[in-house]
Each structure stands twice: as C-alpha cells, then as structure tokens.
Motif scaffolding. Sequence first.
Motif, mmCIF file in Angstrom:
data_model
loop_
_atom_site.group_PDB
_atom_site.id
_atom_site.type_symbol
_atom_site.label_atom_id
_atom_site.label_comp_id
_atom_site.label_asym_id
_atom_site.label_seq_id
_atom_site.Cartn_x
_atom_site.Cartn_y
_atom_site.Cartn_z
ATOM 1 N N LEU A 123 -5.125 7.979 6.416
ATOM 2 C CA LEU A 123 -4.483 6.993 7.274
ATOM 3 C C LEU A 123 -3.578 6.040 6.516
ATOM 4 O O LEU A 123 -2.657 5.469 7.097
ATOM 5 N N ILE A 124 -3.833 5.862 5.241
ATOM 6 C CA ILE A 124 -3.133 4.854 4.451
ATOM 7 C C ILE A 124 -3.181 5.308 2.999
ATOM 8 O O ILE A 124 -4.116 6.010 2.600
ATOM 9 N N PRO A 125 -2.189 4.973 2.165
ATOM 10 C CA PRO A 125 -2.267 5.357 0.749
ATOM 11 C C PRO A 125 -3.569 4.899 0.105
ATOM 12 O O PRO A 125 -4.117 3.850 0.454
ATOM 13 N N PHE A 165 2.400 1.666 9.170
ATOM 14 C CA PHE A 165 1.062 1.960 8.665
ATOM 15 C C PHE A 165 0.205 0.715 8.460
ATOM 16 O O PHE A 165 -0.901 0.622 9.000
ATOM 17 N N ASN A 166 0.670 -0.239 7.659
ATOM 18 C CA ASN A 166 -0.191 -1.342 7.256
ATOM 19 C C ASN A 166 -0.576 -2.262 8.411
ATOM 20 O O ASN A 166 -1.722 -2.707 8.495
ATOM 21 N N ALA A 167 0.383 -2.553 9.291
ATOM 22 C CA ALA A 167 0.056 -3.433 10.415
ATOM 23 C C ALA A 167 -0.989 -2.799 11.337
ATOM 24 O O ALA A 167 -1.991 -3.446 11.662
ATOM 25 N N PRO A 168 -0.825 -1.531 11.759
ATOM 26 C CA PRO A 168 -1.899 -0.920 12.562
ATOM 27 C C PRO A 168 -3.225 -0.802 11.809
ATOM 28 O O PRO A 168 -4.299 -0.972 12.400
ATOM 29 N N VAL A 200 2.486 -7.863 7.485
ATOM 30 C CA VAL A 200 3.793 -7.327 7.093
ATOM 31 C C VAL A 200 4.484 -8.244 6.088
ATOM 32 O O VAL A 200 4.818 -7.806 4.981
ATOM 33 N N PRO A 201 4.719 -9.540 6.397
ATOM 34 C CA PRO A 201 5.367 -10.381 5.391
ATOM 35 C C PRO A 201 4.508 -10.634 4.158
ATOM 36 O O PRO A 201 5.038 -10.726 3.039
#
Length: 221
Positions: A43-45, A192-195, A135-136
């Motif tokens: 799902l994510i690195p 990816f990161n936000a979800p 995100v930021p």
Amino acid sequence: MSTMQTQTATAARRAATHKIAVTAMLSAVAAVLMFLEFPIPFLIPSFVELDFSELPALLAAFSLGPVSGVVVCLVKNVIKGLLFSGTGGVGEMCNFLLGICFVIPAGVIYQRKKTRSGALVGALAGAVVMAVCSVPVNFFISYPVYTKFLPIDVIISMYEEIIQSFNALLGRVQAPFALPSVNGLLSCLIVFNAPFTLLKGLLDMALCFLIYKPLSPLLHR
C-alpha cells in the motif's frame, strides 16, 4: 479554611494527580507502540511504516482533554527521539505535528459534545485533518530528509511500482477504476500518503471505540 473548602481543594489535588498519572501512563504505552511500527509494502513504500501510537493520545484527548492528548504525542516522540531516531529527530517532529492534528480536533469536539456521536464526529474530523496536513508536513519536512538517503527518482519509482501492481490487481477483478499515475512527489503524497494517513486515523478510532468503555473506569477514576 472551612471544611467544604478543604474538601474542594483536596478533590482538586486528587483530580490533578490522577490526570498527571493517567497522562504519564498513556504516554508510556504510546512510546512502546511507536517502537512496534511495521511496513505495509503493498500500500505504501516500505520506508513509510504504520503504528498505533496515536491510540493512547486519542484516549487521553477523550478522557482528559485535548491538552493531555498533545502531551502524550509530545512525550512519546521525545522518548523515541532520545532512544532511537534514524532521522535526527525530524521523523519524530513530523509524527508529533500529525498527532496533534489528530487529537486536538477530536478532543475539542468531544469536550463540547460528550456523547458517542460527538466522539465519532471528533475522531473522524481529526483523522481527516491529519490526512490533509500529512501532505504539506511530508512534502516540506519529511521527504527532504528521506531524499538524503534515497534519491527522489527512486522514491517516486517505488510509488509507481505500487500503482502498477495495484492497477494490475484491479484489472483482474474488473474494477471500474484505477489509480492515477504519479509524476512527482506531491502527487505521490496526495495519491498514497494522505489516504494511508486517513486509514491510520480510522484504525486508531476503531480501536479506541472498542477499548474506551472497558478502560473508562481507569481513565476517569
């Protein structure tokens, strides 16, 4: 001082002592959970790992108020940073920032409406705020540090591989949608990161609802 005043002062001291003790206990649990992080490579690195250390902070925010939730977030990251930090404290700072984005909205909303629905709305709001802020926070703080260890093109290629694998799976099940391609770090964080961060908040919320009632006598005694 009258007897009533003495009793009031004693009750206030006991309440303050209890608040400090519970906050310290939840901070210790959060620090332990922070060390039990694990990757979810599909799902994510793999260098982005999942943990449930925000769960004790959410419990503190609901039972004792948002300030206690912030304290738990701070203490667990200080402990992690002092004992082991692979990013010179940057990862812990980002974790703290995202943690307070989660527990402050949750705690404030619940303090205004102390019902099950208030807790649900507060936790959902906190999870959404944490996901948006991820995100930021990652773009400006986390990933500038990560790119010192991994080139940015390698990081983006890791995301692209996940997209290809995931879209291949969606194709096999004939899903009517597919993940969009990414062409830069910002799009990677949005896709990816936000979800992923939202999912993390929702999992913490679900666990909190499962264990809050059994722990309530200890948290509120």
